[in-house]
Write a protein that holds these residues in place. Structure first.
Motif, PDB file in Angstrom:
ATOM      1  N   VAL A 161       0.866  -1.188   0.000  1.00 25.98           N
ATOM      2  CA  VAL A 161       0.000   0.000   0.000  1.00 25.98           C
ATOM      3  C   VAL A 161       0.889   1.220   0.000  1.00 25.98           C
ATOM      4  N   ASN A 162       0.418   2.300  -0.582  1.00 22.14           N
ATOM      5  CA  ASN A 162       1.175   3.548  -0.618  1.00 22.14           C
ATOM      6  C   ASN A 162       1.176   4.221   0.747  1.00 22.14           C
ATOM      7  N   ASP A 163       2.141   5.106   0.967  1.00 18.30           N
ATOM      8  CA  ASP A 163       2.226   5.800   2.246  1.00 18.30           C
ATOM      9  C   ASP A 163       0.983   6.626   2.526  1.00 18.30           C
ATOM     10  N   SER A 164       0.386   7.169   1.484  1.00 19.17           N
ATOM     11  CA  SER A 164      -0.793   8.011   1.679  1.00 19.17           C
ATOM     12  C   SER A 164      -1.985   7.216   2.204  1.00 19.17           C
ATOM     13  N   GLN A 165      -1.959   5.886   2.061  1.00 17.80           N
ATOM     14  CA  GLN A 165      -3.070   5.048   2.537  1.00 17.80           C
ATOM     15  C   GLN A 165      -2.913   4.644   3.992  1.00 17.80           C
ATOM     16  N   ILE A 166      -1.708   4.795   4.543  1.00 18.82           N
ATOM     17  CA  ILE A 166      -1.449   4.321   5.903  1.00 18.82           C
ATOM     18  C   ILE A 166      -1.616   5.491   6.876  1.00 18.82           C
ATOM     19  N   THR A 167      -2.529   5.346   7.783  1.00 21.64           N
ATOM     20  CA  THR A 167      -2.705   6.322   8.844  1.00 21.64           C
ATOM     21  C   THR A 167      -2.394   5.644  10.181  1.00 21.64           C
ATOM     22  N   THR A 168      -2.533   6.405  11.229  1.00 21.31           N
ATOM     23  CA  THR A 168      -2.183   5.862  12.541  1.00 21.31           C
ATOM     24  C   THR A 168      -3.069   4.692  12.932  1.00 21.31           C
ATOM     25  N   HIS A 169      -4.350   4.715  12.551  1.00 23.56           N
ATOM     26  CA  HIS A 169      -5.303   3.721  13.046  1.00 23.56           C
ATOM     27  C   HIS A 169      -5.929   2.850  11.961  1.00 23.56           C
ATOM     28  N   GLU A 170      -5.732   3.184  10.680  1.00 24.10           N
ATOM     29  CA  GLU A 170      -6.364   2.372   9.640  1.00 24.10           C
ATOM     30  C   GLU A 170      -5.588   2.475   8.325  1.00 24.10           C
ATOM     31  N   ILE A 171      -5.893   1.492   7.469  1.00 25.32           N
ATOM     32  CA  ILE A 171      -5.335   1.463   6.114  1.00 25.32           C
ATOM     33  C   ILE A 171      -6.443   1.876   5.155  1.00 25.32           C
ATOM     34  N   LEU A 172      -6.275   3.002   4.494  1.00 22.59           N
ATOM     35  CA  LEU A 172      -7.292   3.511   3.602  1.00 22.59           C
ATOM     36  C   LEU A 172      -7.277   2.753   2.279  1.00 22.59           C
ATOM     37  N   PRO A 173      -8.423   2.639   1.637  1.00 21.10           N
ATOM     38  CA  PRO A 173      -8.448   1.969   0.317  1.00 21.10           C
ATOM     39  C   PRO A 173      -7.774   2.832  -0.744  1.00 21.10           C
ATOM     40  N   ALA A 174      -7.247   2.176  -1.766  1.00 27.59           N
ATOM     41  CA  ALA A 174      -6.582   2.894  -2.854  1.00 27.59           C
ATOM     42  C   ALA A 174      -7.594   3.677  -3.664  1.00 27.59           C
ATOM     43  N   LEU A 175      -7.216   4.868  -4.088  1.00 26.63           N
ATOM     44  CA  LEU A 175      -8.114   5.728  -4.856  1.00 26.63           C
ATOM     45  C   LEU A 175      -8.057   5.427  -6.354  1.00 26.63           C
ATOM     46  N   THR A 176      -6.970   4.795  -6.817  1.00 27.20           N
ATOM     47  CA  THR A 176      -6.823   4.480  -8.236  1.00 27.20           C
ATOM     48  C   THR A 176      -6.375   3.025  -8.383  1.00 27.20           C
ATOM     49  N   ASN A 177      -6.344   2.576  -9.627  1.00 33.83           N
ATOM     50  CA  ASN A 177      -5.860   1.219  -9.923  1.00 33.83           C
ATOM     51  C   ASN A 177      -4.378   1.188 -10.266  1.00 33.83           C
ATOM     52  N   ALA A 178      -3.701   2.289 -10.048  1.00 33.76           N
ATOM     53  CA  ALA A 178      -2.277   2.352 -10.367  1.00 33.76           C
ATOM     54  C   ALA A 178      -1.485   1.417  -9.462  1.00 33.76           C
ATOM     55  N   GLN A 179      -0.354   0.955  -9.982  1.00 31.62           N
ATOM     56  CA  GLN A 179       0.503   0.044  -9.218  1.00 31.62           C
ATOM     57  C   GLN A 179       1.028   0.741  -7.970  1.00 31.62           C
ATOM     58  N   SER A 180       1.017   0.027  -6.863  1.00 31.77           N
ATOM     59  CA  SER A 180       1.496   0.606  -5.612  1.00 31.77           C
ATOM     60  C   SER A 180       3.009   0.789  -5.646  1.00 31.77           C
ATOM     61  N   ILE A 181       3.467   1.878  -5.027  1.00 37.53           N
ATOM     62  CA  ILE A 181       4.898   2.132  -4.922  1.00 37.53           C
ATOM     63  C   ILE A 181       5.590   1.021  -4.126  1.00 37.53           C
ATOM     64  N   MET A 182       4.873   0.384  -3.216  1.00 38.27           N
ATOM     65  CA  MET A 182       5.463  -0.625  -2.345  1.00 38.27           C
ATOM     66  C   MET A 182       5.528  -2.007  -2.984  1.00 38.27           C
ATOM     67  N   LEU A 183       5.033  -2.172  -4.205  1.00 38.74           N
ATOM     68  CA  LEU A 183       5.115  -3.486  -4.848  1.00 38.74           C
ATOM     69  C   LEU A 183       6.576  -3.885  -5.069  1.00 38.74           C
ATOM     70  N   ALA A 184       7.377  -2.987  -5.604  1.00 40.47           N
ATOM     71  CA  ALA A 184       8.784  -3.294  -5.875  1.00 40.47           C
ATOM     72  C   ALA A 184       9.568  -3.569  -4.594  1.00 40.47           C
ATOM     73  N   PRO A 185       9.439  -2.766  -3.517  1.00 35.91           N
ATOM     74  CA  PRO A 185      10.164  -3.095  -2.286  1.00 35.91           C
ATOM     75  C   PRO A 185       9.802  -4.459  -1.712  1.00 35.91           C
ATOM     76  N   VAL A 186       8.532  -4.828  -1.775  1.00 32.15           N
ATOM     77  CA  VAL A 186       8.124  -6.131  -1.235  1.00 32.15           C
ATOM     78  C   VAL A 186       8.725  -7.261  -2.061  1.00 32.15           C
ATOM     79  N   TYR A 187       8.730  -7.112  -3.388  1.00 26.77           N
ATOM     80  CA  TYR A 187       9.281  -8.180  -4.217  1.00 26.77           C
ATOM     81  C   TYR A 187      10.811  -8.206  -4.165  1.00 26.77           C
TER      82      TYR A 187
END
Length: 726
Positions: free
Chosen positions: A379-405
């Motif tokens: 998930v992108n940094d903009s989706q992570i808050t202190t208490h919840e993970i927000l849903p993605a606003l677009t279908n674009a590939q997440s920035i965190m896909l490459a770091p995880v792989y």
């Protein structure tokens, strides 16, 4: 007249086929006299034993050296035991062979050596062998390593012994007073932070961008306030300074803020100052700041300093439990930003641990069976808050896909290092089987990312995705090189008694395929480096890219040298040599500002010279002409030693020109691997699979550590008198 006397000496000393070598000579691939004790073991005062298994038929007797029997008869009687082989059979000791001219000459020569002592004319000088007794003269395969080591000293790429033991061999950092730091304006700082997250570390994102922006705001608020002593202030300030330092490194020369990018060291010094004053318990930000320092040191060609600091960083990470998964059910109020950053920090450190281990040939800190940390969420940094993970606003590939792989790829690399680069040498079948398992894992990893890594329109992607595309492709091909390159140094001659064995046919077919895939991966790395050079995107601080390129070029050169030594038609292999030359030239474009690249080029040039020599030998043997161009990659002074300078090096090393022709022939025979000892014709399976002596590398680690550290572990192998005085 001299020619006639030499011919008579050669006629009197007909070569005798030695059917069995002692354990030490067999291990070091040296020509053994076949007696108990043998000539070499007597010279080195080593224990001579014949306990290794023998699989070539009936066990032959081992003749006892007459000189040994005459000098210490009681000791001989004690040594005439019957050592058992692997199958439990014993080795009878026969009387010495004294009814042949050669046997008489050998005994007489051996007796003279025992009673009179070695002379300067019939014995190699002390510095002709390394600490383990291997011959290292001009005809030895490892001689190019010595030449490279000496050139590193001559060109001051290695550094004087008064350097700290924690950074010995590293390029020095500029000295700055952290108290005299001129802080950039807030607008410049914001630009540097954006550059860091967009470009600096596309697959090692262990910081949260929104959180870093809040730290930056607080940093400028605290500038006009009294110094706070609260825990966590020092490490956060250090993190901000490290963001500035790494962003400065990655700015193009055309950028107004990048004109003084070399001054990034002043921000590193400021971060070091604040971390040295840190008090209280370790925090997540303490580990983040030091991990950022590790990556910075790598980009500044300070791999030894990085390795020392990483040991502290990794143990701090373990101390605060970053290697263990923390479940939300045990703490419902946990900060989700901190939870995700804990995962990111651990996996970035785990990945760096593997790369440092592979480059330096040293043990890892994190072991796969000792942690259970989860992978970060995609998930992108903009989706992570202190208490919840927000849903993605677009279908674009997440920035965190490459770091995880990239983290998933690191787990495969960890398995490769464990299976193929461990201290305990595996047998032929085990190595091939392990390579097959890791090959399947790499293939599956690539398949899952094929939509991104095989994209034809990568230039249309945003900058961060372009960087991730390049880094992941390079990391994948380098993982293949790590997996397959151990087979490049293997002799692949099939034992004569196993030619019809279908199982062996399949194994050798697999090994041959692994070598081809290694070469393909190396050419892919060279191609990516070529594209980066054409686009002006090969920065001096791209340590990982430089490391990948060096490993690929070394594989291409070593394979070409190995093929030349097989006396085959080398025209079909000239393609790999030419690719290596071009990649070496491309790598040289970073040499002016990267000491590590200068070290790489010194070692690669020695390999290239070995390839030229191997080509000439092949031409002499088969009449094949293969033109090798002169080097065109020189980008810093005195990078190439000319022929007259190389001859002077040989004089300083005291090799063959100070001994007689007869002794030179004897020394050269010590470095030759006899066909009946190495298994190239009638040997056992594992002997036919033994390491090649072209070049005679103990392992790839010898070559890597020399290039990466400037000295490496070779100081423990080659004597200090081979090097010029400091």
């Amino acid at each position: 007249m001299n020619g006639n006397s030499s011919s008579k000496r050669r006629n009197r000393r007909e070569r005798v086929r030695v059917t069995r070598a002692c354990d030490l000579c067999k291990k070091k691939k040296l020509r053994c006299s076949g007696t108990l004790p043998c000539v070499l073991c007597q010279r080195s005062n080593s224990t001579c034993e014949y306990t290794a298994g023998y699989t070539r038929g009936r066990l032959p007797p081992v003749p006892v050296s007459a000189s040994h029997r005459f000098v210490d008869n009681d000791n001989v009687l004690g040594q005439q035991t019957t050592p058992a082989d692997e199958n439990g059979s014993t080795s009878p000791v026969a009387p010495p062979i004294t009814n042949t001219d050669e046997g008489s000459h050998l005994i007489a020569q051996h007796a003279n050596n025992r009673t009179v002592g070695p002379s300067s004319r019939n014995s190699p000088e002390p510095h002709q062998t390394d600490s383990e007794g291997h011959y290292v003269g001009s005809s030895s395969g490892v001689s190019f390593l010595i030449r490279a080591q000496r050139r590193l000293h001559q060109q001051h790429i290695s550094f004087p012994p008064n350097t700290s033991i924690f950074s010995f061999g590293d390029a020095p950092l500029p000295k700055y007073d952290p108290l005299c730091l001129v802080v950039p304006s807030k607008s410049q700082a914001k630009a540097l932070l954006d550059r860091y997250f967009a470009f600096a570390f596309p697959t090692h994102r262990f910081l949260h961008q929104k959180q870093a922006e809040s730290w930056l705001e607080q940093f400028y608020v605290d500038l006009n306030q009294p110094q706070s002593n609260n825990h966590g202030v020092k490490d956060i300030k250090a993190l901000v300074f490290m963001i500035f330092a790494q962003a400065k490194q990655s700015l193009p020369e055309s950028d107004p803020c990048g004109v003084n990018s070399a001054d990034s060291a002043v921000f590193f010094a400021a971060a070091e100052y604040h971390l040295a004053a840190e008090t209280g318990p370790a925090r997540l930000t303490s580990v983040q700041a030091r991990l950022a320092q590790c990556f910075y040191l790598l980009s500044e060609s300070r791999i030894n300093h990085c390795w020392s600091l990483f040991g502290i960083t990794a143990r701090l990470a373990i101390a605060i439990g970053l290697h263990r998964a923390r479940r939300r059910e045990f703490g419902g109020s946990m900060d989700l930003i901190e939870q995700e950053c804990r995962k990111r920090v651990f996996w970035s450190a785990y990945s760096l641990d593997n790369y440092l281990s592979a480059a330096l040939g040293r043990p890892r800190i994190f072991h796969d069976d000792e942690f259970d940390q989860d992978l970060p969420l995609i998930v992108n940094d903009s989706q992570i808050t202190t208490h919840e993970i927000l849903p993605a606003l677009t279908n674009a590939q997440s920035i965190m896909l490459a770091p995880v792989y990239h983290a998933k790829l690191s787990t495969i690399i960890s398995s490769i290092l464990r299976d193929l680069y461990g201290i305990q040498r595996a047998g032929r079948e085990k190595e091939v089987s392990a390579a097959a398992h890791r090959e399947a894992e790499l293939r599956e990893w690539r398949h899952e990312l094929s939509g991104f890594l095989d994209s034809p329109n990568v230039d249309l992607l945003m900058l961060t995705y372009q960087r991730q595309y390049t880094v992941l492709n390079l990391a994948f091909y380098h993982a293949q090189i790590l997996l397959y390159r151990p087979f490049v140094l293997k002799n692949l001659s099939m034992p004569a008694d196993n030619m019809s064995n279908r199982e062996d046919d399949q194994l050798y077919g697999a090994i041959d395929r692994y070598i081809r895939q290694c070469l393909e991966a190396a050419t892919e790395v060279a191609s990516i480096v070529r594209n980066l050079c054409e686009q002006g995107g090969l920065y001096h601080n791209f340590w990982f890219t430089h490391y990948y390129a060096f490993s690929a070029i070394a594989v291409l050169y070593v394979h070409f040298i190995h093929m030349c030594s097989q006396a085959v038609n080398i025209e079909q292999y000239s393609y790999y040599f030419q690719i290596g030359e071009q990649a070496q030239k491309d790598l040289g474009t970073c040499s002016e500002r990267s000491p590590s690249v200068r070290r790489y080029l010194v070692v690669l040039e020695e390999l290239r010279e070995e390839a030229k020599k191997a080509t000439k030998r092949c031409h002499q043997a088969l009449g094949i002409t293969f033109p090798i161009s002169e080097p065109q990659h020189v980008t810093f002074a005195d990078n190439i030693l000319r022929d007259d300078q190389r001859m002077n090096d040989n004089r300083q090393l005291n090799i063959p020109d100070i001994i007689s022709n007869q002794d030179a022939v004897q020394l050269m025979t010590l470095s030759q691997v006899q066909s009946d000892q190495s298994g190239l014709i009638t040997g056992s399976k594992d002997e036919a699979y033994a390491d090649s002596d072209i070049p005679n590398l103990a392992a790839w680690g010898d070559l890597d550590s020399l290039a990466f550290t400037g000295l490496g572990e070779l100081d423990f192998t080659f004597p200090s008198e081979l090097l010029p005085p400091a």
